[in-house]
Write an enzyme that holds these catalytic residues in place. Sequence first.
Site, mmCIF file in Angstrom:
data_model
loop_
_atom_site.group_PDB
_atom_site.id
_atom_site.type_symbol
_atom_site.label_atom_id
_atom_site.label_comp_id
_atom_site.label_asym_id
_atom_site.label_seq_id
_atom_site.Cartn_x
_atom_site.Cartn_y
_atom_site.Cartn_z
ATOM 1 N N HIS A 167 0.796 -1.229 0.000
ATOM 2 C CA HIS A 167 0.000 0.000 0.000
ATOM 3 C C HIS A 167 0.824 1.272 0.000
ATOM 4 C CE1 HIS A 167 -4.196 -1.285 0.597
ATOM 5 N NE2 HIS A 167 -3.651 -2.367 1.116
ATOM 6 N N LYS A 184 -9.316 13.969 3.584
ATOM 7 C CA LYS A 184 -8.436 12.803 3.667
ATOM 8 C C LYS A 184 -7.548 13.019 4.884
ATOM 9 C CE LYS A 184 -7.014 13.861 -0.565
ATOM 10 N NZ LYS A 184 -6.917 12.592 -1.271
ATOM 11 N N ARG A 185 -6.750 12.014 5.277
ATOM 12 C CA ARG A 185 -5.825 12.242 6.377
ATOM 13 C C ARG A 185 -4.903 13.423 6.055
ATOM 14 N NH1 ARG A 185 -5.767 8.418 10.676
ATOM 15 N NH2 ARG A 185 -3.995 9.613 11.401
ATOM 16 N N LYS A 220 0.161 14.634 0.965
ATOM 17 C CA LYS A 220 -1.148 14.916 0.377
ATOM 18 C C LYS A 220 -1.326 16.405 0.073
ATOM 19 C CE LYS A 220 -3.488 10.896 2.511
ATOM 20 N NZ LYS A 220 -4.242 10.201 1.454
ATOM 21 N N THR A 248 -8.622 6.397 -2.790
ATOM 22 C CA THR A 248 -9.958 5.889 -3.096
ATOM 23 C C THR A 248 -10.964 7.026 -2.946
ATOM 24 O OG1 THR A 248 -10.074 5.103 -0.808
ATOM 25 C CG2 THR A 248 -9.612 3.464 -2.521
ATOM 26 N N LYS A 283 -14.528 8.103 -5.165
ATOM 27 C CA LYS A 283 -15.849 8.450 -4.615
ATOM 28 C C LYS A 283 -16.334 9.770 -5.211
ATOM 29 C CE LYS A 283 -14.198 6.542 -0.227
ATOM 30 N NZ LYS A 283 -13.588 6.985 1.053
#
Length: 793
Positions: free
Chosen positions: A351, A530-531, A536, A638, A642
């Site tokens: 991952h 998101k986290r 990110k 992911t 969505k």
Amino acid sequence: MRDLSEPQLKQDILRHLTYTLGKDAAHASTYDWRMALSFAIRDRIVEPWFASTRKTWDTGHKRVYYLSMEFLIGRLLEDATINLGLRDMAEQVMAELGQDFRTIVEDEPDAALGNGGLGRLAACFMESMATVGCPAYGYGIRYEHGLFRQRFEGGRQVESPEDWLTQRHPWEFERPEAAYTIPFKGHLETRDGRDVWVPGETVLAEAYDTPVIGWQGKWANTLRLWGAKPTTLFDLDRFNRGDYAAAAAPETLARTLSRVLYPDDTTYQGKELRLKQEFFLTSAALQDILRRFKAGGFMLRDLPKHVAIQMNDTHPAIAGPELIRLLVDENGMEFMEAMEVARACLGYTNHTLLPEALERWATFTFGNVLPRHMQIIERIDHWHRDTYHPPHWVGIVKHHEVRMGELAFIMSHKVNGVSALHSDLVKKNLFAELDGLHPRIINQTNGVTPRRWLKMCNRPLAGLITDTIGEGWEADLDRLRELEPHAKKSAFLADFDAAKRANKVALAGWIKEHCGVTVSADALFDVQVKRIHEYKRQLLNILETIARYHDIKADPKKDWVPRVKIFGGKAAPGYAVAKEIIHLINDVAAVVNSDPDVGDRLKVVYPENYNVSMAERLIPAADLSEQISTAGKEASGTGNMKFMMNGAPTIGTLDGANVEILQEVGDENFFLFGLTAEEVMKRRQNPDHARDAITASQPLQDVLQMIAEGRFSPSEPGRYHELVHRVWHHDYFLVASDFDAYREAQAQVDTAYADRKRWLRMAALNTARSGFFSSDRTIRGYMADVWDVKSAL
Ligand SMILES: *Cc1c(COP(=O)(O)O)cnc(C)c1O
């Protein structure tokens, strides 16, 4: 068969209220009604669940076992009613009983037994395996406290424990009879020429089963979560001597194992408790698998014909050595045969490429907690070295550490990444030498379940889809392509617009209530949830927000496209830089939202405690999906899928599954910007990359200057000096290098949004072309390429 009629449902709810809960309807609370409804719905799952289990036994069908330290489930009640086709009936019956279905549904706490994407993937996979009829068990830990609760104090993140189990959890069945002893520590002895492990500690793993029902109730599988119990309940001697704390010590100690979820899956945790948790899950699962297999009366060497075991990341990678141990020490199999059997059963999903997330254990710790496994691992490593002669730097045990990635790789017959780009990087970089010796890396691009992430969370859009192309798309998501011809028609686009607007109006009301900020549903809802992690790049987003604020102040009269910037997400409690970014976002929000020059042109909101339920509320109302990680760092994502399903075009980099989203939707329907993974690596070779980028960009200089001057932290002007300094002098994630490109892409978003027809068509095409990202497709891929198992439907 059970009576699925409306009168029967009503009768069952009232029966549960009276006899299961012991409540009179006149005095029942929302909680009581939720329990009564949940039990009535659960009753309707039990029969298909038994039928599925019976069929698997009767046909000797191969089973899949999905081992994961995390299952980020969210709420279950509405999901269950949807998959049973009873949602509208449940709403109707509750209304007749004087109860509001939404209130009941939202009373359920999220089961947050995971951190983010990895745990949510496991939950989507469970639902998809049930939908496609893949006989499967999910194995995890029944954490008493899931992911911490987040709130903001003065803009700073404050964590508190989460307590989902203080209420009754109506979906699970406790199985005191399904319990296994899990050994730890102790020493090795040789008896009759065999190595024997004499454990120093033991705990009991007790099973709690939750049925997972697939679409239309055709199949149901089991999520089996393990709770830790002491093997010796109580020290009566000590109790009688009045030493009550010491008397309860064994119980307290044992329970620690399933007490808390580690609040970070992107950083490796070198903690003994974490290693014990990983072994606890894995050993309990494997003992359970072997017990079930033997009950079928098969020979152990045939295990791979009947059993496929998937390791969700390296957290359960001790499965290789543990399966060998159980086969050799407890079942008398020869070592080499046991190794072959284990490898034929096991598959490993990687991952992450982030070096800080790759699990390694000091051989000292490992040998202390799991002495027999240390011995087995050294034997595997020797065998591997002597047989395949890898380069000297490749191996499982190196520099007094056990490398879990290498262990998982060598002990699996298939290794997969989670998007095309990521699998390619796993092959070229992380496991280049190992894959050269044993080619086994494949790709299975992630997906999400369209039942939860479209049908359930976005009723206006789901209704429009059914009205337009008919039923059946829920389990055959490629059918969304049939929407394409309609995306040219203004009547359909108007309906699409109305669906999105209904979600935005609802969200605006919720934001007012929860954040105290008034936002206009006419504004563009720009969402990054998101986290919080440097890779990110929430920082890039907030810097662009500041630039926009700066420009609005300089020219308020311009015809600005109004925007609401919505952030959501938690930072790991020990991750100081991520927490600083949260603080900055909240500080910027406070200044921007109260500036009378700005008005509706820009608002910044950051609701507390992002979780699955909040995602279900925000994503259907999003106009724009922020997927802006530094290229090469996001394995798949992911969240991106969505948003696409729910008709929000992406602004994003060529990273993870964004690459495939772009491919599916076409570049005219995606706002692409930024360095590619290759360019990122090249760019970092220039030690001055950040300074060069900043000096070349006046807007970025202005933004950094505003932060450094304390414009967003007037009570403490120096608050962000360090952060600004890091951007200038370090900037590992290349925020500065991508800033201008991001800002330019955001300008294109404004232009596109102002053209209503164009925008709606883009949004509709995102939904129409999202079929590939159903986790049903992913599961079918695993079934064919990794597990070698057929549908039992
Ligand atoms: C989908 C989801 C994630 C994963 O989001 P990414 O954008 O892929 O990181 C994390 N948390 C929750 C609650 C989710 O629903």
